[in-house]
Design a protein around this motif. Structure first.
Motif, PDB file in Angstrom:
ATOM      1  N   LYS A   9       0.840  -1.245   0.011  1.00 43.22           N
ATOM      2  CA  LYS A   9       0.027  -0.136  -0.080  1.00 43.22           C
ATOM      3  C   LYS A   9       0.959   1.353   0.057  1.00 43.22           C
ATOM      4  O   LYS A   9       2.126   1.197   0.534  1.00 43.22           O
ATOM      5  N   ARG A  10       0.593   2.277  -0.612  1.00 42.57           N
ATOM      6  CA  ARG A  10       1.427   3.572  -0.617  1.00 42.57           C
ATOM      7  C   ARG A  10       0.362   4.857  -0.013  1.00 42.57           C
ATOM      8  O   ARG A  10      -0.789   5.155  -0.163  1.00 42.57           O
ATOM      9  N   LEU A  11       1.065   5.361   0.804  1.00 39.58           N
ATOM     10  CA  LEU A  11       0.591   6.393   1.649  1.00 39.58           C
ATOM     11  C   LEU A  11       1.465   7.705   1.561  1.00 39.58           C
ATOM     12  O   LEU A  11       2.514   7.571   1.647  1.00 39.58           O
ATOM     13  N   LEU A  12       0.717   8.730   1.259  1.00 43.00           N
ATOM     14  CA  LEU A  12       1.263  10.123   1.248  1.00 43.00           C
ATOM     15  C   LEU A  12       1.099  10.807   2.667  1.00 43.00           C
ATOM     16  O   LEU A  12      -0.179  10.773   3.191  1.00 43.00           O
ATOM     17  N   ILE A  13       2.285  11.078   3.379  1.00 43.44           N
ATOM     18  CA  ILE A  13       2.009  11.698   4.473  1.00 43.44           C
ATOM     19  C   ILE A  13       2.075  13.176   4.183  1.00 43.44           C
ATOM     20  O   ILE A  13       3.145  13.840   3.846  1.00 43.44           O
ATOM     21  N   ALA A  14       1.236  14.148   4.852  1.00 39.10           N
ATOM     22  CA  ALA A  14       1.060  15.607   4.730  1.00 39.10           C
ATOM     23  C   ALA A  14       1.323  16.389   6.206  1.00 39.10           C
ATOM     24  O   ALA A  14       0.586  16.256   7.089  1.00 39.10           O
ATOM     25  N   ALA A  15       2.714  16.475   6.324  1.00 43.80           N
ATOM     26  CA  ALA A  15       3.189  17.137   7.573  1.00 43.80           C
ATOM     27  C   ALA A  15       4.025  18.111   7.526  1.00 43.80           C
ATOM     28  O   ALA A  15       5.268  17.956   6.979  1.00 43.80           O
ATOM     29  N   ILE A  37       5.915   4.788   1.574  1.00 43.72           N
ATOM     30  CA  ILE A  37       5.665   6.162   2.182  1.00 43.72           C
ATOM     31  C   ILE A  37       6.253   7.389   1.225  1.00 43.72           C
ATOM     32  O   ILE A  37       7.478   7.272   1.312  1.00 43.72           O
ATOM     33  N   GLU A  38       5.593   8.532   0.826  1.00 41.46           N
ATOM     34  CA  GLU A  38       6.212   9.634   0.397  1.00 41.46           C
ATOM     35  C   GLU A  38       5.448  10.841   1.272  1.00 41.46           C
ATOM     36  O   GLU A  38       4.513  10.570   1.870  1.00 41.46           O
ATOM     37  N   TRP A  39       6.256  12.126   1.061  1.00 40.69           N
ATOM     38  CA  TRP A  39       6.005  13.126   2.106  1.00 40.69           C
ATOM     39  C   TRP A  39       5.706  14.027   1.070  1.00 40.69           C
ATOM     40  O   TRP A  39       5.835  14.636   0.179  1.00 40.69           O
ATOM     41  N   LEU A  40       4.486  14.972   1.746  1.00 40.06           N
ATOM     42  CA  LEU A  40       4.131  16.220   1.367  1.00 40.06           C
ATOM     43  C   LEU A  40       4.559  17.563   2.233  1.00 40.06           C
ATOM     44  O   LEU A  40       4.041  17.449   3.496  1.00 40.06           O
ATOM     45  N   GLY A  41       5.359  18.147   1.723  1.00 36.96           N
ATOM     46  CA  GLY A  41       5.866  19.457   2.349  1.00 36.96           C
ATOM     47  C   GLY A  41       5.894  20.563   1.715  1.00 36.96           C
ATOM     48  O   GLY A  41       5.246  20.757   0.780  1.00 36.96           O
ATOM     49  N   VAL A  42       6.400  21.783   2.455  1.00 38.23           N
ATOM     50  CA  VAL A  42       6.808  23.167   1.883  1.00 38.23           C
ATOM     51  C   VAL A  42       7.996  23.613   2.120  1.00 38.23           C
ATOM     52  O   VAL A  42       8.611  23.151   3.125  1.00 38.23           O
ATOM     53  N   PRO A  56      10.888  10.028  -0.248  1.00 40.36           N
ATOM     54  CA  PRO A  56      10.610  11.057  -1.204  1.00 40.36           C
ATOM     55  C   PRO A  56       9.782  12.347  -0.631  1.00 40.36           C
ATOM     56  O   PRO A  56       8.680  11.950  -0.033  1.00 40.36           O
ATOM     57  N   VAL A  57      10.345  13.468  -0.811  1.00 35.14           N
ATOM     58  CA  VAL A  57       9.343  14.658  -0.651  1.00 35.14           C
ATOM     59  C   VAL A  57       8.914  15.250  -1.548  1.00 35.14           C
ATOM     60  O   VAL A  57       9.900  15.508  -2.583  1.00 35.14           O
ATOM     61  N   HIS A  58       7.756  15.809  -1.548  1.00 32.82           N
ATOM     62  CA  HIS A  58       7.156  16.397  -2.748  1.00 32.82           C
ATOM     63  C   HIS A  58       6.852  17.861  -2.178  1.00 32.82           C
ATOM     64  O   HIS A  58       6.241  17.833  -0.924  1.00 32.82           O
ATOM     65  N   LEU A  59       7.057  19.006  -2.749  1.00 36.86           N
ATOM     66  CA  LEU A  59       6.880  20.349  -2.335  1.00 36.86           C
ATOM     67  C   LEU A  59       5.491  20.764  -2.905  1.00 36.86           C
ATOM     68  O   LEU A  59       5.279  20.846  -4.155  1.00 36.86           O
ATOM     69  N   TYR A 105      -1.629  24.218   7.809  1.00 32.77           N
ATOM     70  CA  TYR A 105      -2.124  24.464   6.366  1.00 32.77           C
ATOM     71  C   TYR A 105      -1.932  23.446   5.498  1.00 32.77           C
ATOM     72  O   TYR A 105      -2.849  23.340   4.527  1.00 32.77           O
ATOM     73  N   ILE A 106      -0.967  22.722   5.686  1.00 33.04           N
ATOM     74  CA  ILE A 106      -0.990  21.858   4.406  1.00 33.04           C
ATOM     75  C   ILE A 106      -1.862  20.672   4.377  1.00 33.04           C
ATOM     76  O   ILE A 106      -1.756  19.915   3.372  1.00 33.04           O
TER      77      ILE A 106
END
Length: 356
Positions: A9-15, A37-42, A56-59, A105-106
């Motif tokens: 399973k693939r999970l996107l974590i937004a933190a 797991i991949e990451w959503l950041g700013v 892996p981090v996506h901005l 806010y993310i």
């Protein structure tokens, strides 16, 4: 192209943002090694430093709404829409199975994008007073896990579960402090959270000489934004902008002086460290004060509003506790009763359940 049925399973974590958002997400991710797991950041926020190359981090470019509507609100809305579209593309292209977010806010674009694709969303709210994004977007989450029972009551109209706040695995192991501090002296740890606390730093530096006379040592985590961080010099005083062995420090400390962010409180509870809590007075909806109330009521901490705390009062309060080991032990026991050491595992299991 569909993913093989046997694939993980693939999970996107937004933190994003502060340690209060990023640390619980990392602690939960540590318990999800069976997921991709991949990451959503700013850009230029704390997650770039803390997540590193672990995932892996996506901005995206997104920011919080201001308290009063204005021209800046249009910019915030534009960036939210743009970030939501980018999140949707990312979730679809990456064939993610769901989103986990720790609020802030993310969380907004991540939740909106996931719901538009009918993907499950698990939100964790660590504060006693839920943040704006949690209150606005909880309705679109499959479940909201919370750190405090007070938050559960405030979100009663949504599916919620109180699991505590995940803490880094290092806090659940015993550590030896690698600082040059004698083993038999009282140790006071001062920490202002991931951003530091200049006002608390100033108070502590005024009080510390009296504590040194009692034989106490002070380890002071000043943060990186205090221009006077080097103004106090003493053999029993160690000032550090940042220290990556906080678990060892709190396990050794007899007393902590701390802000009342949810992450700091969780770490204090897990380490069983009695505390004097000074909530950040400008936290949204005064949530740090409400975080701290339960710790005060349990007898684990003393609670003071920053604007009511003089150097004389802080100096006397610390001296009284240092001179009363029995009182400190009672506070230590009370703090241990507030700990939920398996919060990360329980939250990880909840995420697995929602992704299946």
């Amino acid at each position: 192209m569909e993913r093989p049925h046997s694939a993980s399973k693939r999970l996107l974590i937004a933190a994003s943002g502060t340690g209060g958002h990023v640390f619980p997400a990392l602690a939960t991710a540590e318990c999800l090694s069976d997921l991709e797991i991949e990451w959503l950041g700013v850009r230029d926020r704390l997650e770039r430093q803390l997540v590193g190359d672990r995932y892996p981090v996506h901005l995206v470019q997104v920011e919080g709404f201001q308290s009063r509507p204005g021209l800046g609100t249009l910019r915030v809305i534009y960036r939210l829409v743009k970030a939501t579209i980018r999140c949707r593309q990312l979730l679809k292209r990456g064939q993610f199975d769901g989103v986990f977010t720790t609020g802030g806010y993310i969380a907004a674009p991540a939740i909106l994008a996931a719901r538009s694709l009918q993907l499950p969303v698990i939100l964790h709210e660590s504060n006693a007073i839920p943040g704006k994004v949690t209150k606005w977007f909880a309705r679109w989450c499959d479940v909201v896990a919370v750190g405090f029972p007070e938050a559960e009551r405030r979100l009663a109209q949504y599916p919620t579960i109180c699991l505590g706040t995940p803490v880094r695995s290092s806090f659940r192991e015993s550590h030896r402090l690698d600082l040059p501090i004698p083993p038999d002296v009282p140790l006071i740890a001062v920490m202002g959270g991931s951003q530091g606390a200049v006002a608390v730093n100033h108070l502590v530096r005024q009080c510390a000489p009296a504590w040194f006379e009692l034989g106490a040592w002070v380890v002071h985590l000043t943060g990186e934004n205090d221009p006077n961080a080097g103004s106090l010099q003493h053999p029993q005083y160690l000032a550090l902008p940042f220290y990556d062995q906080v678990a060892a420090l709190l396990q050794r400390a007899n007393l902590a002086i701390s802000r009342a962010g949810s992450g700091s409180l969780t770490e204090l509870a897990i380490a069983h460290t009695p505390a004097i809590l000074i909530p950040f007075p400008y936290a949204a909806e005064d949530h740090q004060f409400y975080n701290a109330v339960g710790f005060m009521e349990a007898g684990a901490a003393r609670l003071f509003r920053q604007e009511h705390l003089s150097p004389e009062l802080l100096q006397t309060e610390v001296e009284t506790l240092i001179k009363d080991p029995e009182q400190l032990q009672q506070m230590t026991t009370a703090m241990s009763h507030l700990a939920i050491p398996n919060s990360a595992e329980r939250l990880a299991e909840l995420i697995r359940e929602k992704l299946n």
